[in-house]
Design a protein around this motif. Sequence first.
Motif, PDB file in Angstrom:
ATOM      1  N   LEU A 131      -3.681   8.796  50.462  1.00 48.11           N
ATOM      2  CA  LEU A 131      -4.838   8.332  51.226  1.00 48.11           C
ATOM      3  C   LEU A 131      -6.140   8.692  50.524  1.00 48.11           C
ATOM      4  O   LEU A 131      -7.059   7.860  50.427  1.00 48.11           O
ATOM      5  CB  LEU A 131      -4.825   8.946  52.628  1.00 48.11           C
ATOM      6  N   ILE A 132      -6.220   9.908  50.015  1.00 46.41           N
ATOM      7  CA  ILE A 132      -7.454  10.358  49.357  1.00 46.41           C
ATOM      8  C   ILE A 132      -7.692   9.584  48.069  1.00 46.41           C
ATOM      9  O   ILE A 132      -8.819   9.163  47.776  1.00 46.41           O
ATOM     10  CB  ILE A 132      -7.397  11.872  49.101  1.00 46.41           C
ATOM     11  N   MET A 133      -6.636   9.368  47.298  1.00 46.53           N
ATOM     12  CA  MET A 133      -6.798   8.619  46.048  1.00 46.53           C
ATOM     13  C   MET A 133      -7.284   7.189  46.321  1.00 46.53           C
ATOM     14  O   MET A 133      -8.118   6.652  45.584  1.00 46.53           O
ATOM     15  CB  MET A 133      -5.482   8.570  45.275  1.00 46.53           C
ATOM     16  N   ALA A 134      -6.783   6.611  47.387  1.00 45.89           N
ATOM     17  CA  ALA A 134      -7.144   5.220  47.695  1.00 45.89           C
ATOM     18  C   ALA A 134      -8.534   5.093  48.286  1.00 45.89           C
ATOM     19  O   ALA A 134      -9.199   4.062  48.130  1.00 45.89           O
ATOM     20  CB  ALA A 134      -6.120   4.614  48.660  1.00 45.89           C
ATOM     21  N   THR A 135      -9.004   6.136  48.958  1.00 42.10           N
ATOM     22  CA  THR A 135     -10.276   6.026  49.690  1.00 42.10           C
ATOM     23  C   THR A 135     -11.428   6.782  49.039  1.00 42.10           C
ATOM     24  O   THR A 135     -12.580   6.567  49.395  1.00 42.10           O
ATOM     25  CB  THR A 135     -10.112   6.543  51.135  1.00 42.10           C
ATOM     26  N   HIS A 136     -11.131   7.675  48.096  1.00 40.31           N
ATOM     27  CA  HIS A 136     -12.167   8.494  47.477  1.00 40.31           C
ATOM     28  C   HIS A 136     -12.461   8.088  46.034  1.00 40.31           C
ATOM     29  O   HIS A 136     -13.373   8.646  45.413  1.00 40.31           O
ATOM     30  CB  HIS A 136     -11.758   9.975  47.470  1.00 40.31           C
ATOM     31  N   ALA A 137     -11.676   7.152  45.479  1.00 36.68           N
ATOM     32  CA  ALA A 137     -11.822   6.781  44.067  1.00 36.68           C
ATOM     33  C   ALA A 137     -12.220   5.311  43.940  1.00 36.68           C
ATOM     34  O   ALA A 137     -12.452   4.617  44.926  1.00 36.68           O
ATOM     35  CB  ALA A 137     -10.519   7.057  43.319  1.00 36.68           C
ATOM     36  N   GLY A 138     -12.344   4.857  42.677  1.00 37.94           N
ATOM     37  CA  GLY A 138     -12.687   3.462  42.427  1.00 37.94           C
ATOM     38  C   GLY A 138     -14.150   3.152  42.645  1.00 37.94           C
ATOM     39  O   GLY A 138     -14.516   2.012  42.956  1.00 37.94           O
ATOM     40  N   MET A 139     -15.011   4.155  42.472  1.00 37.16           N
ATOM     41  CA  MET A 139     -16.452   3.970  42.675  1.00 37.16           C
ATOM     42  C   MET A 139     -17.188   5.035  41.870  1.00 37.16           C
ATOM     43  O   MET A 139     -16.584   5.990  41.375  1.00 37.16           O
ATOM     44  CB  MET A 139     -16.798   4.090  44.165  1.00 37.16           C
ATOM     45  N   THR A 140     -18.492   4.885  41.760  1.00 32.00           N
ATOM     46  CA  THR A 140     -19.276   5.894  41.055  1.00 32.00           C
ATOM     47  C   THR A 140     -19.507   7.097  41.968  1.00 32.00           C
ATOM     48  O   THR A 140     -19.343   7.009  43.188  1.00 32.00           O
ATOM     49  CB  THR A 140     -20.634   5.339  40.606  1.00 32.00           C
ATOM     50  N   THR A 141     -19.916   8.190  41.364  1.00 30.75           N
ATOM     51  CA  THR A 141     -20.213   9.389  42.160  1.00 30.75           C
ATOM     52  C   THR A 141     -21.393   9.144  43.099  1.00 30.75           C
ATOM     53  O   THR A 141     -21.415   9.654  44.221  1.00 30.75           O
ATOM     54  CB  THR A 141     -20.510  10.579  41.239  1.00 30.75           C
ATOM     55  N   ASP A 142     -22.371   8.358  42.659  1.00 35.56           N
ATOM     56  CA  ASP A 142     -23.516   8.044  43.527  1.00 35.56           C
ATOM     57  C   ASP A 142     -23.088   7.213  44.722  1.00 35.56           C
ATOM     58  O   ASP A 142     -23.555   7.426  45.850  1.00 35.56           O
ATOM     59  CB  ASP A 142     -24.597   7.307  42.735  1.00 35.56           C
ATOM     60  N   GLU A 143     -22.199   6.245  44.486  1.00 35.63           N
ATOM     61  CA  GLU A 143     -21.705   5.417  45.583  1.00 35.63           C
ATOM     62  C   GLU A 143     -20.921   6.259  46.593  1.00 35.63           C
ATOM     63  O   GLU A 143     -21.065   6.095  47.813  1.00 35.63           O
ATOM     64  CB  GLU A 143     -20.833   4.286  45.030  1.00 35.63           C
ATOM     65  N   PHE A 144     -20.113   7.159  46.077  1.00 33.79           N
ATOM     66  CA  PHE A 144     -19.329   8.015  46.972  1.00 33.79           C
ATOM     67  C   PHE A 144     -20.232   8.937  47.780  1.00 33.79           C
ATOM     68  O   PHE A 144     -20.029   9.141  48.980  1.00 33.79           O
ATOM     69  CB  PHE A 144     -18.320   8.839  46.170  1.00 33.79           C
ATOM     70  N   GLN A 145     -21.248   9.468  47.148  1.00 33.43           N
ATOM     71  CA  GLN A 145     -22.178  10.352  47.853  1.00 33.43           C
ATOM     72  C   GLN A 145     -22.859   9.632  49.006  1.00 33.43           C
ATOM     73  O   GLN A 145     -23.022  10.196  50.090  1.00 33.43           O
ATOM     74  CB  GLN A 145     -23.231  10.901  46.891  1.00 33.43           C
ATOM     75  N   LYS A 146     -23.225   8.365  48.802  1.00 35.04           N
ATOM     76  CA  LYS A 146     -23.861   7.596  49.881  1.00 35.04           C
ATOM     77  C   LYS A 146     -22.879   7.348  51.022  1.00 35.04           C
ATOM     78  O   LYS A 146     -23.247   7.450  52.205  1.00 35.04           O
ATOM     79  CB  LYS A 146     -24.405   6.265  49.360  1.00 35.04           C
ATOM     80  N   ILE A 147     -21.628   7.028  50.682  1.00 32.75           N
ATOM     81  CA  ILE A 147     -20.616   6.800  51.706  1.00 32.75           C
ATOM     82  C   ILE A 147     -20.422   8.057  52.545  1.00 32.75           C
ATOM     83  O   ILE A 147     -20.367   8.000  53.776  1.00 32.75           O
ATOM     84  CB  ILE A 147     -19.280   6.359  51.056  1.00 32.75           C
ATOM     85  N   VAL A 148     -20.329   9.196  51.874  1.00 27.34           N
ATOM     86  CA  VAL A 148     -20.150  10.465  52.583  1.00 27.34           C
ATOM     87  C   VAL A 148     -21.354  10.767  53.477  1.00 27.34           C
ATOM     88  O   VAL A 148     -21.195  11.134  54.646  1.00 27.34           O
ATOM     89  CB  VAL A 148     -19.928  11.622  51.589  1.00 27.34           C
ATOM     90  N   SER A 149     -22.543  10.602  52.927  1.00 29.02           N
ATOM     91  CA  SER A 149     -23.760  10.907  53.696  1.00 29.02           C
ATOM     92  C   SER A 149     -23.875  10.021  54.924  1.00 29.02           C
ATOM     93  O   SER A 149     -24.243  10.493  56.012  1.00 29.02           O
ATOM     94  CB  SER A 149     -24.996  10.741  52.804  1.00 29.02           C
ATOM     95  N   ASP A 150     -23.567   8.727  54.774  1.00 28.96           N
ATOM     96  CA  ASP A 150     -23.617   7.800  55.912  1.00 28.96           C
ATOM     97  C   ASP A 150     -22.570   8.175  56.959  1.00 28.96           C
ATOM     98  O   ASP A 150     -22.838   8.132  58.168  1.00 28.96           O
ATOM     99  CB  ASP A 150     -23.401   6.361  55.443  1.00 28.96           C
ATOM    100  N   TRP A 151     -21.373   8.550  56.498  1.00 24.88           N
ATOM    101  CA  TRP A 151     -20.294   8.877  57.435  1.00 24.88           C
ATOM    102  C   TRP A 151     -20.585  10.161  58.198  1.00 24.88           C
ATOM    103  O   TRP A 151     -20.443  10.203  59.423  1.00 24.88           O
ATOM    104  CB  TRP A 151     -18.968   9.004  56.676  1.00 24.88           C
ATOM    105  N   ILE A 152     -21.004  11.200  57.483  1.00 27.81           N
ATOM    106  CA  ILE A 152     -21.234  12.487  58.133  1.00 27.81           C
ATOM    107  C   ILE A 152     -22.375  12.404  59.149  1.00 27.81           C
ATOM    108  O   ILE A 152     -22.428  13.161  60.115  1.00 27.81           O
ATOM    109  CB  ILE A 152     -21.512  13.592  57.083  1.00 27.81           C
ATOM    110  N   ALA A 153     -23.280  11.442  58.954  1.00 30.72           N
ATOM    111  CA  ALA A 153     -24.405  11.273  59.885  1.00 30.72           C
ATOM    112  C   ALA A 153     -23.995  10.541  61.159  1.00 30.72           C
ATOM    113  O   ALA A 153     -24.681  10.659  62.186  1.00 30.72           O
ATOM    114  CB  ALA A 153     -25.532  10.512  59.199  1.00 30.72           C
ATOM    115  N   THR A 154     -22.891   9.801  61.112  1.00 35.87           N
ATOM    116  CA  THR A 154     -22.513   8.972  62.262  1.00 35.87           C
ATOM    117  C   THR A 154     -21.182   9.347  62.904  1.00 35.87           C
ATOM    118  O   THR A 154     -20.956   9.027  64.071  1.00 35.87           O
ATOM    119  CB  THR A 154     -22.447   7.490  61.836  1.00 35.87           C
TER     120      THR A 154
END
Length: 336
Positions: A131-154
């Motif tokens: 699950l982690i490999m499929a949902t945490h990879a395949g993107m840049t570190t900046d893209e992942f950081q934005k996804i995390v920040s948006d998720w943790i806020a909501t």
Amino acid sequence: MFVPRDLETARAVAFLVTVALTPAVALAQTDPLPSWNDTQPKAAIVEFVEKVSKEGSADFVPEPERIAVFDNDGTLWTEHPMYVQLAFALDRVKAEAANHPEWATTQPFQAVLEGDMKTLADAGEKGLVELIMATHAGMTTDEFQKIVSDWIATARDPRFKRPYTELVYQPMLELLAYLRANGFKTFIVSGGGVELMRPWVEQIYGIPPEQVVGSSINTQFEMRDGIPTLFRLPQVNFIDDKAGKPVGINEHIGRRPIAAFGNSDGDLEMLQWTTLADGEQFGLIVHHTDAEREYAYDRQTEFGRLDKALDAAAVNQWTVVDMKTDWKVIFPSDLK
């Protein structure tokens, strides 16, 4: 009018007058750990900090060597009914399902989409890694950081209906601040993903991202349209859990800590590495005993099992915090 006849009496009178004129709130602020009850764990913490930070003490430790390491899940914030990283991964599977029709018939993704928690639990660590490999990879570190920040806020915890960042432990926030006020450098050393924590830990814990040690996946440098990027690959780089924690501490911090704080068997080796050495050290385990205000669990749980480390605490004289007995409040919102 009473006039003191000697210096000692004068000092005593001055002290009593000061106390009488000082508001109760101001006096309370002299307590560095106000959310801790006056039980053994609080006394042990204060005694240790005073020993190592007082110049001239036989146990004095210079500031550069005052390193304290903290587990995150179950030590600084709640980890039930599941690790926050798992909740993030489940939400990511649901968000990306339309782009992966094969997940509807492929485990463990099918179990996530159908809400089949038993099958998901049966998938064990292997399923979680998938699950982690499929949902945490395949993107840049900046893209992942934005996804995390948006998720943790909501995102909201299913029981308390509040953001996960509000489910941090008030007594541990006070402890972090107390240690830093006495010359300690505080680090998070967690089995959770390092890049899942770094976007928000400084705001919540006062710990900068460079002082976070965690599990990671491989990344590689790429030039994309003339822009330098780091791309996240679906490959495990390092698991910062159990025996991996001392390795991570050595590689990323470069000093052996003198204080370690955990809550589960995943922290056992970190506590051993910290405390079973020469000099003055301190080990503490947070024992979840408060089912009413938070959760009660130890030896029989899938998340945050406390079994071997609880036995080791008695042998190694680590301080064990009974959340129900030793903490006045659990979360910052309890102060209101």
